[in-house]
Design a protein around this motif. Sequence first.
Motif: not given
Length: 124
Positions: A67-84
């Motif tokens: 249900r959850f997906t962690i990802s990151r965009d190092n160029a944007k210095n950002t980490v995400y957590l997609q929660i479905d």
Amino acid sequence: QVQLVESGGGLVQAGDSLRLSCAASGRTDSRYGMGWFRQAPGKGREFVATITYSGGSTYYADSVKDRFTISRDNAKNTVYLQIDSLKPEDTAVYYCAARTNPYGSVVASEYRYWGQGTQVTVSS
């Protein structure tokens, strides 16, 4: 010195989706693994997900797997957590955290930097 700021939480209904963001500032040129943890009312801090610096490896708690997906965009210095498919038991304050090495970890004490948290509330 790294500062982390979470955003994207809110009040939602069961079955809804959210994407949480964690923006890093300060010394962001270091290679560090990242994690998401959560703390429900009256409960201790619980591991949710972790990701290596490269993004090549991820690991999830059994309670959120699929249900959850962690990802990151190092160029944007950002980490995400997609929660479905949010469930009421997902209600908690969600924290992002950074290690001082490139690896992931399920252990909260192995993280050096923490954000202030963002509230996720799921109604039934």
